[in-house]
Every structure is written in structure tokens, then in C-alpha cells.
Design an enzyme around this catalytic site. Structure first.
Site, short mmCIF file in Angstrom:
data_model
loop_
_atom_site.label_atom_id
_atom_site.label_comp_id
_atom_site.label_asym_id
_atom_site.label_seq_id
_atom_site.Cartn_x
_atom_site.Cartn_y
_atom_site.Cartn_z
N GLU A 36 -94.51 -1.12 -27.70
CA GLU A 36 -93.82 -2.32 -27.24
C GLU A 36 -92.57 -2.66 -28.02
O GLU A 36 -91.70 -3.38 -27.53
CB GLU A 36 -94.82 -3.48 -27.23
CG GLU A 36 -95.87 -3.20 -26.17
CD GLU A 36 -97.07 -4.13 -26.19
OE1 GLU A 36 -97.03 -5.12 -25.47
OE2 GLU A 36 -98.04 -3.84 -26.89
N GLY B 27 -99.43 7.03 -19.59
CA GLY B 27 -98.13 7.68 -19.47
C GLY B 27 -97.46 7.85 -20.83
O GLY B 27 -96.40 8.47 -20.95
MO1 MOS Z 1 -99.18 -4.09 -23.28
S1 MOS Z 1 -98.13 -5.63 -22.33
O1 MOS Z 1 -100.26 -5.01 -24.29
O2 MOS Z 1 -100.00 -3.28 -22.04
#
Ligand code: MOS
Length: 732
Positions: free
Chosen positions: A699, A460
């Protein structure tokens, strides 16, 4: 083409429904399986009877531990997974698979699953970290990081520090809820297995499933064309994938499994609860002298995953004396797993809240405090330089855009026209720039189009689009004529979409493959007496719009089509691998950085918190697509708000069942909870991190956002909430 805000190349397929997700694969004669899960958290299955279920019309099989084929349930990667695959009568967590019903339709399977009769010899579960039966242990590692660290002498430095902060911060159990639940369609052809699986890494999945079934990896093909969100939950292999394959083998037909929303709160991983003890010693000007970050992380009885929450404290600020520790606390729950910025997101709540507390304790502006303790080198790697670090500019550009200088230093100082308390809060963010070996294959066809593949996953984030751009740039072919494909173990092996590493890893491979084909085309022209480029030097050539030309004389050149046609071949291809060994430490520490600024309005009577404004600035090396990067950061920021104000898995302490296992009672923000999010993309060139200078962005958006909100709430209310989420009752 790299950096351009190209719209998603798969956008049309997604909005028209042409994009097929794993559960939408429809092999001929497919059957449907539904998992029956345990209603106790620990004990034994005393009896299990599938007779009635099996007698229902359309039911093909009922699998229990009595009759399920024997497989290796301790073989899945990563690490020490021990899946529960109907191999014995032990129940280790609530909602553990205990039976599988396979039927002609999902509805029949669901109805029959309710008729599988199970009785249990239940034991009393330990359901909290402080329950009598909970066991604290020293983990071998904390999510691939050393569990403990130390430098200098914390104890004496902390004892001597004139200003001390000593607090414990708590983050709750949280569950990933991607829009697409976990799903697998499994089909056998003799001894060869094909899995259409909602996955973040088809090669990891292949390895796990091959090991579980004792097959060669070449006997397993995993396909993941579209994923409706992963966030870590689809990183590791979960039981349902193996169960689908098991059922398909048993009934001799393809079988598909999709989890229900309540199932998503079962044994498929979640963010573990953490209790984090922070001790900070500083001088009266706010300079850090000592820092200890001791983490207790929720863990299961039978596997070792815990969050690496203290890792961020090792490197974010200059602090000479430091200790960090991670301990797991085992109780009767399923095993947690990666969940967006595992470690950094929970750890940043503790660290960045404690830094805010230090700011008030010393009377230093929170942003000034961070600048005072800024480090140009990585203190966790003996002062190794960062490959690049633009955090200063993130602070400056974010603060300017937000208007941080308008912040009154006092708490409860400002109200809106209708009496709401106004608060400003900020926090720092960082996430490691990871990378793994990846490979790609590029082909230029004699019609001038290109086809490029790498077995990556687009969860995504926009991988299809990003790699199309990278390929187009390297090939010198317009994006409209480049097709990039991914998500299949038949393709060259790629890094998984996890740890914010996939773009940096795969882009470098795609780039190399594109360059290699381009150079092959050039070499063919150079060698061909009929080519205007005959005998010319590669270094003097440029590649654009499917044509090679001399840099100094652009009119002298020819198209890829002409070269291929004259050579009488239908295509030219090249395979390339961008190797990277994560265990080998290079000369640089590699991290992306950012800064969040939040304004909240708090109702003093009701304790309700509304976000008014958010500005987040990030520097993460070269940005491949500014539109998707913005979107990706925004998603992280929204989830940070969610951590701050909404999310919490609530366990029933008597039964060990998470009670709010649905999207009605497991709160996440809705659009009305989120104001405009201002994302600042801070330019950063990184010549060291990897050849293309790309750091991951998946992240970092969430890291620190929870603390920015909590810090703004303190500024508004003078109430320091140290256990998330910040519910209204905690402010009253
Ligand atoms: Mo991410 S939590 O390493 O998919």
C-alpha cells in the site's frame, strides 16, 4: 533466493489461461445467478413480482425477500457488517440486491432479471455530506484506529504560531475496479459448502459465511486460487457470496455469480469521500509547532466503516501540539470499505499538500522542510523508536535521482520548448508494517521435491512466487523443486492479503516450517549410523541444493533423498506457526517509509496536466523479490496519479446513484498518461520488525503520490487544487 528477481512462478499459467479464477470453476450442473439491484437509494420495496421472470425457459428460481431462505445478515466479519441478503423490504442504498434470478445460463438469467417487476415506496435520499438529512456521528473507531488523538495543547500553540496554514482538502468517492470483478461459485454437498470465491482471505470468508448460514466453520471450505486484483474490495464479505450459496442450496445445484462492471459501483465498498480540515502552525523557519487534522468521512446509515485519514498526521513529523479527529457523515449510500491504503492515501493528500503550502509560506524548500521536521521516534507512541526508519535515505536517493536540486524555488518559473509550464513536486510516504499470526506446512518428498502450503491469497501481488522463494531458502532446495500452494481453508491458517501484512506474516511461518523439516531430516541423519552425518551437531551443518553437509567439510554430507530413502519413508513434514498478536504493542513502532518526486507539464491554455517524470524511493525492510516489489510499488504510484488527476465517483444528487458506473466515464490512467516510473529500492535491514525483517509493500506506493502531483501542479501553475481530482477546468 530471498530478494532475487525471480519471474512469477504462476506467470505461465496466467498468460496461457491455465490459471482458473473463481468464476471459471465449472462444477457439474452449475447454474447461473444474476442479482437484481434497487433503482432507489432509500425506501421500501412496495411490490416485487418474479412471475414473468420465472416463466422464462431455463429459469430455475427467483428469490426475493418474500421467499428467500432466512439467514443472519448481520454476522459477516469484519466488525459490524450488515449485509443486504433479501431478508426484508428495506432499501438502504442504490443498487442494493432486491432479487436473485437463477437460470441455466448467464444469458437467460440476465434476460429474466430484467423481467422482475419491482415497485418502490421511495424516500428522498440524502446524497451529499452536506445534505439536510446527512448525520454526523462520532465513530467507535476509524478503520481499527482510535478515532481521536491529542498531545500537548494545540489551541494555544496554533494561536501563537507566527505562520499558520488553515485549509480544507477534499478527496472524492472512488471505486475499486480490479480487472476481475467479484465472483463466486458455490456448491453444496449435503450440509457442507464449498465456495470458489474471489477473496483476499479465505479464512475470513469462511468465518463470515459459516456465521451467516449457521454452519460450523468446518462445514465451509473456501478456495481462492487466483485473484485478478483485490485492492481491499475483496477483503470483506459481500452480499453476492452469500447469495450464491443461498441460491445453490435452494436449487440443489452449484451456482455461480459474477458482477458486471456497473455492479462494481454498487454495494461492495468503495473509498469514502473525505473533507479534511488541516491547521498547521509553524515558526518562520518552518518548524512545526501545532497541527490539527479533522476528518469528515462519508459513511452509510447502517454500518460504521470510515477512513482513518488523520492517522498519518499523528506520526509522520515531529510536532509537539496536535489534535486529530475523525467523524463519519451518514447519508443514503452503501458502506465504504478498505481501498488501497485506506486512510493514509486520502490523509496524505491533505497533510502533504498542507506541508507544501507551509513550504511556500515560509520560503523553505519542500524537501528541506520535511527534513527540518523529521522525527527519529514515533510521536504517536510516546516517542517509541521505530524498528527501522530510512526515510532520510529515501529523500536523499529519490531527490538525487530526480534532480530535485535543479528545482527553481519560484512558481511558474520554467516552460518547456513548446510553452508548457513545468512544475516539480514531492511528498513523503509511510504505511504501517503490520503482521498477523499465520501457519504453514512443509513436506519434503523422497524424490527431493518439496510441497509447501499456507492458506494465503495471491491477489496478483506475487504471493506464490514470494513464498516459493522463502520456502526454497529455508528448505535448502532449489526453487525449481519447490511447489508452494495457497488459497484454501484446508491448508494451515494464514493472514489475509490486506493491510500490507500478508508477506511479512506468512513468510515467517513458511520459513519456520521449512527450517523444521530440514532439521527433522538432519536429526534422522544424525541418529542413523549409516549416515556420514551420524553423531554430528546440527549447528555445524549447512543445507543447500537438497543436501546437508558439514560447514567445515562440505564433502561430508548426503542428500535429502538419501536420508528419506534409507529411512524408508516417502516424505517428512512439519507444521509451523508464526504467532503475532496485533493488540500487544511491542517496544518498536513499525512503519515502512518512502518519498515521491514528480514533474508535471501543464498546458496554460487548456489546463491539461501531463506527468513527465516520476521517481519514488521506498525502504521497507527486506525485499523478498525485487522484480515484483518494483512492480507493486509502481502500481501504487500509478494509482496515486489516478487519485490526483482522474478518479471520481459522481453521484446524482437527486437519485443517489453513481452516474459514471463504467470504465468509460470513471476515469483511470491509461498507458499514455503514465511516463516511465523510476522506483528506487532503498536497502534496509530491520532486525526488530519480525524474524525475517520484512515490512509490507502493498500500500505504501500510493500514499502521498496524489500530493506529489498536486504540489507539482502548484509549482507549475501557482494554482492550489485542494479537491481531487485535478481536472483541467480547476486550473483555468
Ligand atoms: Mo488493502 S485496502 O488492506 O486490501
Amino acid at each position: 533466493m530471498i530478494g532475487a528477481p525471480l519471474a512469477r512462478v504462476d506467470g505461465r499459467a496466467k498468460v496461457t489461461g491455465a490459471a482458473r479464477y473463481s468464476y471459471e470453476e465449472q462444477p457439474a450442473h452449475v447454474a447461473y445467478a444474476v442479482i437484481v439491484t434497487s433503482t432507489i437509494a432509500v425506501g421500501r420495496i412496495a411490490s416485487i413480482d418474479g412471475t414473468e421472470a420465472l416463466s422464462r425457459r431455463g429459469v430455475l428460481a427467483v428469490l426475493t425477500h418474500d421467499n428467500a431462505p432466512r439467514v443472519r445478515q448481520d454476522a459477516a466479519s469484519p466488525g459490524d457488517r450488515k449485509l443486504r441478503l433479501l431478508q426484508d423490504d428495506r432499501v438502504l442504498y442504490d443498487r442494493q440486491p432486491v432479487a436473485l434470478v437463477v437460470a441455466e445460463s448467464f444469458e437467460v438469467a440476465t434476460e429474466a432479471a430484467a423481467r422482475v417487476r419491482v415497485t418502490y415506496a421511495a424516500e428522498t435520499p440524502a446524497t451529499t455530506m452536506n445534505a439536510p438529512g446527512a448525520v454526523t456521528y462520532e465513530p467507535p473507531e476509524a478503520n481499527q484506529n482510535p478515532a481521536d488523538s491529542a498531545r500537548g495543547s494545540f489551541d494555544s500553540a496554533f494561536a501563537a504560531a507566527p505562520v499558520r496554514i488553515d485549509q480544507t482538502y477534499v478527496t472524492p468517492t472512488e471505486f475499486h475496479n480490479p480487472m476481475e470483478p467479484h465472483a463466486t461459485t458455490a456448491a453444496w454437498d449435503g450440509n457442507r459448502l464449498t465456495l470458489y470465491d474471489a477473496s483476499q482471505g479465505v479464512f475470513d470468508r469462511r468465518k463470515s459465511i459459516a456465521a451467516i448460514f449457521g454452519l460450523p466453520e468446518s462445514g465451509v471450505r473456501v478456495v481462492t486460487k487466483f485473484v485478478g486484483g483485490g485492492f481491499g474490495s475483496k477483503g470483506g464479505t459481500n452480499a453476492h457470496t452469500a447469495l450464491a450459496a443461498m441460491a445453490a442450496r435452494l436449487v440443489g445445484r452449484p451456482v455461480k455469480i459474477v458482477l458486471t462492471r456497473p455492479d462494481m459501483f454498487g454495494g461492495h465498498g468503495y473509498r469514502p469521500r473525505t473533507e479534511q480540515h488541516l491547521r498547521i502552525g509553524a515558526d518562520t523557519s518552518g518548524r512545526l509547532l501545532a497541527l490539527a487534522h479533522d476528518v469528515r468521512s462519508q459513511a452509510s446509515r447502517f454500518e460504521n466503516f470510515i477512513e482513518n485519514s488523520a492517522v498519518i498526521s499523528r506520526m509522520l513529523y515531529a510536532v509537539p501540539n496536535q489534535v486529530t479527529t475523525h467523524r463519519g457523515v451518514r447519508y443514503d449510500v452503501a458502506t465504504p470499505t478498505f481501498m488501497r491504503a485506506p486512510g493514509e492515501s486520502s490523509g496524505s493528500f491533505a497533510l502533504e499538500s498542507a506541508m507544501d503550502e507551509l513550504a511556500y509560506a515560509t520560503g523553505v524548500d519542500p524537501l528541506a522542510l520535511r527534513l527540518l521536521n523529521y522525527t527519529e521516534t514515533d510521536p504517536d507512541q510516546h516517542g517509541k523508536p521505530f524498528s527501522s526508519k530510512s526515510l532520510r535515505r529515501c529523500y536523499a536517493e529519490g531527490a538525487a535521482r530526480f534532480g530535485w536540486s535543479q528545482r527553481p524555488p519560484q512558481v511558474r518559473a520554467t516552460r518547456t520548448a513548446d510553452g508548457l509550464l513545468v512544475g516539480y513536486g514531492m511528498a513523503s510516504s509511510t504505511y504501517p508494517a503490520n503482521r498477523s499470526s499465520s501457519a504453514a506446512m512443509a513436506t519434503v518428498h523422497s524424490d527431493g521435491s518439496a510441497y509447501v502450503t499456507s492458506g494465503a491469497c495471491d491477489i496478483g501481488t506475487g504471493a506464490y512466487t514470494a513464498f516459493t522463494q522463502i520456502a526454497a531458502e529455508a528448505l535448502g532446495i532449489d526453487v525449481a523443486h519447490v511447489r508452494f500452494d495457497l488459497g484454501d481453508t484446508l491448508m494451515p491458517e494464514a493472514a489475509r492479503a490486506g493491510g500490507s501484512q500478508q508477506t511479512a506474516s506468512v513468510a515467517n511461518a513458511v520459513h519456520l516450517a521449512g527450517i523444521a523439516v530440514r532439521d527433522k531430516l538432519a536429526a534422522a541423519a544424525v541418529a542413523d549410523a549409516a549416515s556420514p552425518l551420524h553423531g554430528r551437531r546440527l549447528d555445524d551443518m549447512t543445507f543447500a541444493r537438497g543436501r546437508i553437509a558439514l560447514r567445515e567439510r562440505p564433502e561430508l554430507g548426503e542428500t535429502y533423498v538419501a536420508i528419506l530413502q534409507r529411512a524408508g519413508v516417502s516424505s517428512m513434514s512439519a507444521f509451523a506457526e508464526a504467532k503475532h498478536d496485533r493488540r500487544v504493542k511491542g517496544p518498536y513502532s513499525t512503519h515502512a517509509f518512502g518519498a515521491h518526486f514528480a514533474e508535471v507539464h501543464v498546458d496554460p491554455d487548456f489546463g491539461t496536466v501531463r506527468l513527465a517524470r516520476m521517481v519514488s524511493a521506498f525502504a521497507a525492510g527486506r525485499i523478498v523479490n525485487s522484480r515484483m516489489a518494483r512492480s507493486q510499488y509502481m502500481g501504487g504510484v500509478v494509482w496515486g496519479v489516478s487519485m490526483a488527476l482522474h478518479e471520481e465517483g459522481r453521484i446524482d444528487e437527486r437519485s443517489g446513484r453513481y452516474m459514471n458506473a463504467n470504465l468509460e466515464n470513471y476515469l483511470v490512467p491509461v498507458n499514455a498518461d503514465i511516463p516511465e516510473i523510476d522506483i528506487v529500492l532503498v536497502d534496509e535491514e530491520d532486525p526488530h520488525v519480525n524474524p525475517l525483517g520484512i515490512k509490507g509493500i502493498g500500500e505504501i506506493g500510493i500514499v502521498g503520490m496524489n500530493a506529489a502531483v498536486a504540489n507539482a501542479v502548484f509549482h507549475a501553475t501557482e494554482k492550489r487544487v485542494r479537491d481531487l481530482p485535478i481536472r483541467p477546468e480547476k486550473l483555468l
